[in-house]
Scaffold this motif. Structure first.
Motif, PDB file in Angstrom:
ATOM      1  N   THR A 179      -1.987   5.385   4.743  1.00  0.00           N
ATOM      2  CA  THR A 179      -1.862   4.880   3.219  1.00  0.00           C
ATOM      3  C   THR A 179      -3.512   5.392   2.757  1.00  0.00           C
ATOM      4  O   THR A 179      -4.390   4.961   3.177  1.00  0.00           O
ATOM      5  CB  THR A 179      -1.700   3.804   3.227  1.00  0.00           C
ATOM      6  OG1 THR A 179      -3.150   2.879   2.944  1.00  0.00           O
ATOM      7  CG2 THR A 179      -0.987   3.220   3.879  1.00  0.00           C
ATOM      8  N   THR A 181       0.478  -1.171   0.232  1.00  0.00           N
ATOM      9  CA  THR A 181      -0.044  -0.282  -0.149  1.00  0.00           C
ATOM     10  C   THR A 181       0.782   1.297   0.300  1.00  0.00           C
ATOM     11  O   THR A 181       0.365   1.688  -0.581  1.00  0.00           O
ATOM     12  CB  THR A 181      -1.063   0.553   1.277  1.00  0.00           C
ATOM     13  OG1 THR A 181      -0.587   0.279   2.388  1.00  0.00           O
ATOM     14  CG2 THR A 181      -2.041  -1.028   1.418  1.00  0.00           C
ATOM     15  N   GLU A 182       2.284   1.439   0.036  1.00  0.00           N
ATOM     16  CA  GLU A 182       2.573   1.850   0.605  1.00  0.00           C
ATOM     17  C   GLU A 182       3.529   2.654  -0.844  1.00  0.00           C
ATOM     18  O   GLU A 182       4.332   3.687  -0.695  1.00  0.00           O
ATOM     19  CB  GLU A 182       4.239   2.200   1.551  1.00  0.00           C
ATOM     20  CG  GLU A 182       3.296   2.363   3.168  1.00  0.00           C
ATOM     21  CD  GLU A 182       3.947   1.908   4.207  1.00  0.00           C
ATOM     22  OE1 GLU A 182       4.978   1.230   4.180  1.00  0.00           O
ATOM     23  OE2 GLU A 182       3.168   1.571   5.015  1.00  0.00           O
TER      24      GLU A 182
END
Ligand code: DHB
Length: 313
Positions: A121, A87-88
């Motif tokens: 996020t 997700t990052e």
């Protein structure tokens, strides 16, 4: 024009993968990011990595028609931290990302939700209440008291930020009513994904007189053509009962036709599982083109012109 929005985010088109398919490892997630899918979701994860059930644990059901799949994967996954790291680095400009979590216990779900909240996020949380394949673990979506308790804890643990739930299929009007009433008590449950596989089906090979997958004596989740009418019923039942929530449709989509039907029944986004597993991420370009062609023939220029507009007799 297939453009749409989901939780105020713009999408090029409404198509995405179903969680579990083409989304377990980085190379698959990158392939989805490169594909023509309008959004994507990661494999349902647990707090710790898991190997899953013994193989064979997925088989395509290969009559010409109907057609589908049976699986009992057993939640093989790289563990929450792995998907959190994805997700990052996801390119949110290209498409929204959902992260699916399926903790083995309420505490595991709360621990994952807690780190997601701190990670800030833009990934959208989908909580899976419907994995049918972990021996000894019941599907949460079929235990309404447990589902209510879980929703109370996770919505408060997530600070009332928007999230969604992936539901199992229901087969009784009383169950549609009860599940929807529970969901409607939680305004931060912003979307509902219908449906997960039809749990614990049994496929038999007549020649060998045997089951065809190894786990659980051959019992596994059913997907593909077999589940389309059940999926459409669940999409429409929750669309009617949860006017404040968005519906994500999943089940039996393999061409523009089924995608159109899901949207007509009330789905804002449409997921593909079995068909994506069999065809690979190039399916998104094909189904996009087919959906556009259907819309053109019918004289529609946007999804909103037919979204949820299913007629009754
Ligand atoms: C698995 C299957 C599911 O239908 C699900 O929702 C989560 C996990 C699995 O077997 O891995």
């Amino acid at each position: 024009n297939l453009a749409t929005t989901f939780l105020d985010l713009p999408l090029n088109n409404p198509l995405m993968n179903a969680s579990g398919v083409w989304c377990s490892v980085g190379s698959q997630l990158e392939a989805l990011q490169e594909s023509e899918a309008g959004a994507m979701v990661t494999k349902s994860c647990t707090l710790q990595p898991r190997d899953g059930n013994p193989e064979p644990r997925y088989r395509v059901l290969n009559g010409d028609k109907p057609w589908g799949s049976i699986n009992s994967m057993g939640l093989p996954n790289e563990g929450f931290a792995y998907y959190l790291r994805y997700t990052e680095r996801h390119d949110y400009e290209s498409k929204p990302l959902f992260i699916s979590i399926s903790g083995l216990t309420l505490d595991d779900n709360l621990a994952m939700i807690d780190s997601l909240k701190d990670a800030v996020t833009p990934a959208i949380l989908e909580i899976n209440l419907s994995c049918p394949n972990v021996p000894g673990k019941a599907q949460l979506g079929y235990d309404f008291d447990a589902m209510d308790t879980l929703l109370a804890e996770v919505t408060s643990g997530y600070g009332q930020r928007a999230l969604g739930v992936k539901l199992p299929p229901y087969f009784d009007i009383a169950h549609f009513d009860e599940a929807a009433a529970i969901l409607n008590r939680y305004p931060s449950v912003a979307f509902v994904t219908c449906i997960n596989s039809i749990g614990n089906a049994l496929a038999i090979d007549i020649d060998s007189e045997s089951v065809i997958i190894k786990p659980k004596d051959g019992f596994g989740g059913l997907g593909g053509d077999y589940v389309l009418p059940t999926a459409l019923a669940n999409v429409n039942a929750f669309y009617r009962r949860c006017p404040e929530k968005a519906i994500i449709g999943c089940g039996g989509v393999k061409s523009g036709q089924e995608a159109f039907m899901h949207i007509l029944a009330g789905a804002t986004l449409v997921q593909m599982g079995t068909a994506l597993y069999e065809e690979g991420p190039s399916i998104f370009g094909r189904v996009k083109a087919e959906l556009s062609e259907i819309m053109e023939k019918k004289g529609y220029s946007s999804l909103s012109q037919f979204h949820g507009k299913l007629k009754t007799l």
